[in-house]
Design an enzyme around this catalytic site. Sequence first.
Site, mmCIF file in Angstrom:
data_model
loop_
_atom_site.group_PDB
_atom_site.id
_atom_site.type_symbol
_atom_site.label_atom_id
_atom_site.label_comp_id
_atom_site.label_asym_id
_atom_site.label_seq_id
_atom_site.Cartn_x
_atom_site.Cartn_y
_atom_site.Cartn_z
ATOM 1 N N HIS A 1 26.010 23.389 57.070
ATOM 2 C CA HIS A 1 25.620 23.498 55.654
ATOM 3 C C HIS A 1 26.652 24.242 54.799
ATOM 4 O O HIS A 1 26.853 23.861 53.661
ATOM 5 C CB HIS A 1 24.243 24.141 55.464
ATOM 6 C CG HIS A 1 23.864 24.345 54.031
ATOM 7 N ND1 HIS A 1 23.542 23.305 53.172
ATOM 8 C CD2 HIS A 1 23.781 25.481 53.261
ATOM 9 C CE1 HIS A 1 23.259 23.805 51.960
ATOM 10 N NE2 HIS A 1 23.405 25.107 51.990
ATOM 11 N N ASN B 1 19.477 19.510 53.854
ATOM 12 C CA ASN B 1 18.825 19.408 52.549
ATOM 13 C C ASN B 1 19.245 18.185 51.736
ATOM 14 O O ASN B 1 18.494 17.707 50.898
ATOM 15 C CB ASN B 1 19.093 20.675 51.731
ATOM 16 C CG ASN B 1 20.572 21.006 51.636
ATOM 17 O OD1 ASN B 1 21.271 21.019 52.642
ATOM 18 N ND2 ASN B 1 21.064 21.268 50.449
ATOM 19 N N HIS B 2 20.466 17.663 51.966
ATOM 20 C CA HIS B 2 20.943 16.522 51.168
ATOM 21 C C HIS B 2 20.507 15.159 51.716
ATOM 22 O O HIS B 2 20.840 14.136 51.129
ATOM 23 C CB HIS B 2 22.470 16.549 51.058
ATOM 24 C CG HIS B 2 22.973 17.652 50.175
ATOM 25 N ND1 HIS B 2 22.612 17.756 48.844
ATOM 26 C CD2 HIS B 2 23.797 18.693 50.418
ATOM 27 C CE1 HIS B 2 23.193 18.821 48.319
ATOM 28 N NE2 HIS B 2 23.914 19.415 49.253
ATOM 29 N N GLU C 1 24.716 14.563 56.425
ATOM 30 C CA GLU C 1 23.971 14.709 55.157
ATOM 31 C C GLU C 1 24.802 14.490 53.901
ATOM 32 O O GLU C 1 24.248 14.226 52.835
ATOM 33 C CB GLU C 1 23.286 16.083 55.087
ATOM 34 C CG GLU C 1 24.271 17.223 54.870
ATOM 35 C CD GLU C 1 23.672 18.421 54.150
ATOM 36 O OE1 GLU C 1 22.471 18.440 53.888
ATOM 37 O OE2 GLU C 1 24.439 19.350 53.840
ATOM 38 N N ASN C 2 26.130 14.612 54.003
ATOM 39 C CA ASN C 2 26.999 14.448 52.818
ATOM 40 C C ASN C 2 27.895 13.224 52.919
ATOM 41 O O ASN C 2 28.884 13.107 52.185
ATOM 42 C CB ASN C 2 27.892 15.681 52.631
ATOM 43 C CG ASN C 2 27.140 16.976 52.551
ATOM 44 O OD1 ASN C 2 27.160 17.770 53.489
ATOM 45 N ND2 ASN C 2 26.447 17.192 51.454
ATOM 46 N N HIS D 1 20.753 24.290 60.055
ATOM 47 C CA HIS D 1 21.384 24.008 58.766
ATOM 48 C C HIS D 1 20.949 25.094 57.789
ATOM 49 O O HIS D 1 19.805 25.072 57.300
ATOM 50 C CB HIS D 1 20.909 22.620 58.319
ATOM 51 C CG HIS D 1 21.716 22.032 57.222
ATOM 52 N ND1 HIS D 1 22.939 21.463 57.432
ATOM 53 C CD2 HIS D 1 21.483 21.925 55.891
ATOM 54 C CE1 HIS D 1 23.424 21.013 56.286
ATOM 55 N NE2 HIS D 1 22.560 21.296 55.329
ATOM 56 N N HIS E 1 29.862 24.380 55.276
ATOM 57 C CA HIS E 1 31.104 23.593 55.324
ATOM 58 C C HIS E 1 32.328 24.453 55.630
ATOM 59 O O HIS E 1 33.456 23.961 55.542
ATOM 60 C CB HIS E 1 31.349 22.799 54.027
ATOM 61 C CG HIS E 1 30.245 21.860 53.659
ATOM 62 N ND1 HIS E 1 30.284 21.069 52.535
ATOM 63 C CD2 HIS E 1 29.067 21.573 54.271
ATOM 64 C CE1 HIS E 1 29.175 20.344 52.461
ATOM 65 N NE2 HIS E 1 28.422 20.647 53.509
ATOM 66 N N ASP F 1 29.482 18.767 58.727
ATOM 67 C CA ASP F 1 29.097 17.842 57.665
ATOM 68 C C ASP F 1 30.263 16.927 57.257
ATOM 69 O O ASP F 1 31.335 17.390 56.885
ATOM 70 C CB ASP F 1 28.608 18.623 56.442
ATOM 71 C CG ASP F 1 27.485 19.606 56.772
ATOM 72 O OD1 ASP F 1 27.359 19.995 57.939
ATOM 73 O OD2 ASP F 1 26.760 20.000 55.854
HETATM 74 FE FE FE2 Z 1 26.478 19.788 53.869
HETATM 75 FE FE FE2 Z 2 23.333 21.169 53.351
#
Ligand code: FE2
Ligand code: FE2
Length: 271
Positions: free
Chosen positions: A182, A73-74, A45-46, A157, A184, A14
């Site tokens: 996810h 999810n983000h 995603e981040n 994830h 990290h 990520d």
């Molecule tokens: Fe993430």
């Molecule tokens: Fe995530």
Amino acid sequence: MKPEGILRILAFGDIIGEPGRKVFANSIHKMREKYLPDLIILNGENSAHGFGITEEIVKSFFNMGVDVITSGNHIWQKKEIFNFIDKYPNLIRPINYPPGTPGSGMTIIEKSNTKIAIINAMGRIFMDAIDCPFRTVESQLNYLKENNVKIILVDFHAEATSEKQVFGWYFDGRVTAVWGTHTHIQTSDERILPKGTAYITDIGMCGARDSVIGMKIEESYRKVIQHLPVKFSPADSSANIIEGVAIDIQVNSGKATLISRIREIISINSK
Ligand SMILES: [Fe+2]
Ligand SMILES: [Fe+2]
């Protein structure tokens, strides 16, 4: 040096806000020279200030030679995502969101006359109760077989290490690689499972080193110690980290032969 008949992919964890984008942009040329990859994947995603992704960032990653952007999810956190996710087939979101969700959870690309499927799936332990990732991914395998896609890569994830391990074992020999994202935090359990699937519980992140999973430490104190609401933002750090994996794949069989971790710490003053 890359052996004959081998395709090599690099997958990066990520990207956390600007520190993550910077460390990736500053390192990718060197990574290319070192690993000679055929395919580069990252989890985006981040990448927009820690939450979600913008179209501008998507374009910048593709311009840097990234082949596929996975997420999690983000992915929905910048509202503009709904305006552009369907324009970019190689920007994917978890496949086990319910039918009708914008975007796609799988993409098939071709490199050196070889088809490669990249699937993004999401776990359900300590996460949203979306559709079953096991059954959803399994339902794609026949389709891929019929279309002669032997190389199948999965970014799983998920939060729970156990769910990730179960996923790896369940698909051993049926997909080429399963890597987690996810959390990290990079894990040190990379291996080739008995039936030829490359596996690692989490490949880590690209972002600020002096942080809590990429975010400002003080904000995490407020959330975790004081239990107060907080708006998280990416940390500033004297160094950034870039983490991921390199995976070698036998083109003929679609089996993985090697998985190795990538983890470099780059001072923010160095280029
Ligand atoms: Fe993430
Ligand atoms: Fe995530």
